[in-house]
Design an enzyme around this catalytic site. Structure first.
Site, short mmCIF file in Angstrom:
data_model
loop_
_atom_site.label_atom_id
_atom_site.label_comp_id
_atom_site.label_asym_id
_atom_site.label_seq_id
_atom_site.Cartn_x
_atom_site.Cartn_y
_atom_site.Cartn_z
N ARG A 169 -8.79 16.57 7.40
CA ARG A 169 -9.18 17.80 8.12
C ARG A 169 -7.96 18.69 8.31
O ARG A 169 -8.07 19.89 8.57
CB ARG A 169 -9.83 17.45 9.46
CG ARG A 169 -10.22 18.64 10.29
CD ARG A 169 -11.34 18.35 11.29
NE ARG A 169 -11.13 17.16 12.09
CZ ARG A 169 -10.24 17.03 13.08
NH1 ARG A 169 -9.46 18.05 13.38
NH2 ARG A 169 -10.14 15.91 13.76
N ASP A 224 -12.51 42.29 3.33
CA ASP A 224 -13.42 41.38 2.65
C ASP A 224 -13.46 41.83 1.18
O ASP A 224 -14.02 42.88 0.86
CB ASP A 224 -14.81 41.45 3.30
CG ASP A 224 -15.76 40.40 2.74
OD1 ASP A 224 -15.62 40.04 1.57
OD2 ASP A 224 -16.67 39.97 3.47
N TYR A 271 -20.99 43.12 5.54
CA TYR A 271 -21.91 42.02 5.24
C TYR A 271 -22.74 41.72 6.50
O TYR A 271 -22.20 41.71 7.61
CB TYR A 271 -21.10 40.81 4.81
CG TYR A 271 -21.90 39.56 4.60
CD1 TYR A 271 -22.78 39.45 3.53
CD2 TYR A 271 -21.77 38.47 5.45
CE1 TYR A 271 -23.52 38.30 3.34
CE2 TYR A 271 -22.51 37.31 5.26
CZ TYR A 271 -23.38 37.23 4.21
OH TYR A 271 -24.11 36.10 4.02
N LYS A 320 -19.36 33.32 -3.98
CA LYS A 320 -19.88 34.36 -4.86
C LYS A 320 -19.14 34.34 -6.21
O LYS A 320 -19.32 33.42 -6.97
CB LYS A 320 -19.77 35.71 -4.15
CG LYS A 320 -20.30 35.68 -2.68
CD LYS A 320 -21.77 35.39 -2.54
CE LYS A 320 -22.23 35.06 -1.13
NZ LYS A 320 -21.84 35.97 -0.08
C1 LIG Z 1 -21.71 35.95 1.36
C2 LIG Z 1 -20.73 36.85 1.99
C3 LIG Z 1 -20.02 36.46 3.14
C4 LIG Z 1 -20.25 35.13 3.83
O1 LIG Z 1 -19.85 34.07 3.02
P1 LIG Z 1 -20.51 32.59 3.05
O2 LIG Z 1 -19.76 31.88 1.98
O3 LIG Z 1 -21.97 32.75 2.77
O4 LIG Z 1 -20.27 32.04 4.41
C5 LIG Z 1 -19.09 37.34 3.65
N1 LIG Z 1 -18.85 38.54 3.08
C6 LIG Z 1 -19.53 38.96 1.99
C7 LIG Z 1 -19.24 40.29 1.41
C8 LIG Z 1 -20.49 38.13 1.41
O5 LIG Z 1 -21.17 38.55 0.33
#
Ligand SMILES: *Cc1c(COP(=O)(O)O)cnc(C)c1O
Length: 392
Positions: A71, A191, A126, A216
């Site tokens: 962890r 992000d 998001y 993604k």
């Molecule tokens: C999917 C997504 C998130 C969150 O990510 P997870 O891996 O689902 O927790 C945050 N920002 C954007 C732009 C996303 O597409």
């Protein structure tokens, strides 16, 4: 460009294949190893204790020490972090169990841990990010604002500024340098999920942190959940203790898949982007489509495309003249596209943000019910167009 051991410069594509693998030859390995140990042998009590202390306070395992407990530190995760950091022009990166776990750690590290509980969040964001901030669950107080209202929103107790570009789901482009300038001394987290380091490196424009939902494009095959923040070692030392205390570290099997995924990231993103360009151009000629949201086809007053971001990416949104009913018909009649949330994988997905990804977003910031978002994959663009044509 990064230097190799013989000082030859390495391009992005070469780094994508080799970054984070520097120790493999000495280990006698060619493929990435997976270390699943939950605990690790300690050399002696004193070195074990020193290692624990170093890791629990955000540092890295000391020379001759131990990884102690998975962890706190895992070598498979650390290799992925080293690789991703190089692609993001960052000193290091810190990997988490999901994108939301990464965001949570950033909020706790820069608000609760610093006593500055105010966050400035540039909309649109998001849906999950918007939701987490709106609930105030982590003890934060949020000011949502437009990109030109950041300076007016920053206060003496602002711990973090959050932004996303291209923004989800309307793919608006936001100037990172401008938000950074307006934020003054306050660190800015971008992000970078939609752009990926192939098209955009936020740290080059003054951002303190570049965050990804690695679920993604970095993973790219729809089979791994993860998150990562590329940043300075100083900021990583603030993030790692939160990750250790809250138990948010990425699993080593996920780290392995993500690291392997980096090797094809430039190829995938460019090919998906080429397909998206063709699909977006075709969509813009369709009678039933009121508006196509695709970088390069919309206003870009700050001139972000071609400077901050080298290409439009592979996400497209459209607003349908027939509103929600037309969105319902399109999303349920496609065959090659999968009607599903998420994005960035090798196969194409389609969804209605208002009902799904952006469902928790408050009324005035919620997307139009007739908006449909597409993540374009690696299929033939002619097949994708034919699939959309019968659905429209
Ligand atoms: C999917 C997504 C998130 C969150 O990510 P997870 O891996 O689902 O927790 C945050 N920002 C954007 C732009 C996303 O597409």
């Amino acid at each position: 460009m990064n230097a190799s051991k013989n000082d030859l410069p390495m391009s992005f594509d070469t780094l994508a294949v080799h970054a984070g693998r520097e120790d493999l030859t000495a280990l006698g390995l060619h493929a990435l190893p997976i270390d699943l140990s939950t605990t690790n042998p300690l050399p002696d009590i004193e070195k074990g204790g020193d290692s624990y202390e170093a890791l629990a306070t955000g540092g890295t395992p000391p020379e001759g020490g131990s990884n102690v407990y998975a962890r706190l530190w895992n070598p498979t995760v650390a290799r992925f972090e080293a690789g991703l950091a190089q692609l993001e022009h960052a000193e290091t990166s810190v990997a988490f169990a999901s994108g939301m776990a990464a965001l949570t750690a950033a909020l706790l590290a820069f608000t609760a841990s610093t006593g500055k509980r105010h966050v400035v969040a540039v909309r649109p964001l998001y849906g999950g990010t918007d939701h987490l901030l709106a609930t105030g669950l982590l003890g934060t107080e949020v000011t949502f604002c437009n990109p030109d209202e950041v300076a007016a929103s920053v206060r003496s107790d602002t711990g973090l500024v959050l932004m996303e570009t291209p923004a989800n789901p309307t793919l608006e482009l936001v100037s990172i340098a401008d938000v950074v300038k307006q934020s003054g001394e306050v660190p800015v987290l971008v992000d970078n999920t939609f752009a990926t380091p192939v098209l955009q490196n936020p740290l080059d424009h003054g951002a303190a942190m570049s965050m990804h939902s690695a679920t993604k494009y970095l993973g790219g095959h729809g089979d791994v959940i993860g998150g990562v923040i590329a940043c300075s070692e100083e900021h990583a030392e603030m993030l790692r203790p939160i990750r250790a205390i809250t138990g948010a570290i990425l699993h080593p099997l996920a780290a392995y898949l993500l690291h392997r995924g980096l090797t094809t990231l430039p190829l995938r993103v460019r090919a998906q982007q080429d397909n998206a360009r063709k699909v977006a151009e075709w969509l813009s000629t369709q009678e039933s489509v009121e508006k196509v949201y695709f970088p390069g086809m919309n206003e870009d007053p700050a001139g972000v495309l071609g400077t901050q971001m080298s290409g439009p990416g592979a996400m497209i949104s459209i607003r349908l003249k027939g509103g929600y009913a037309a969105a319902e018909k399109l999303t349920t009649s496609v065959n090659i596209f999968t009607h599903a949330v998420s994005l960035g994988g090798v196969d194409s997905l389609i969804e209605n943000p208002a009902a799904l990804t952006h469902r928790p977003v408050a009324g005035d910031a919620k997307p139009d019910a007739g908006l449909v978002r597409m993540s374009i994959g690696l299929e033939s663009p002619e097949d994708l167009i034919a699939d959309l044509a019968q659905g429209l």
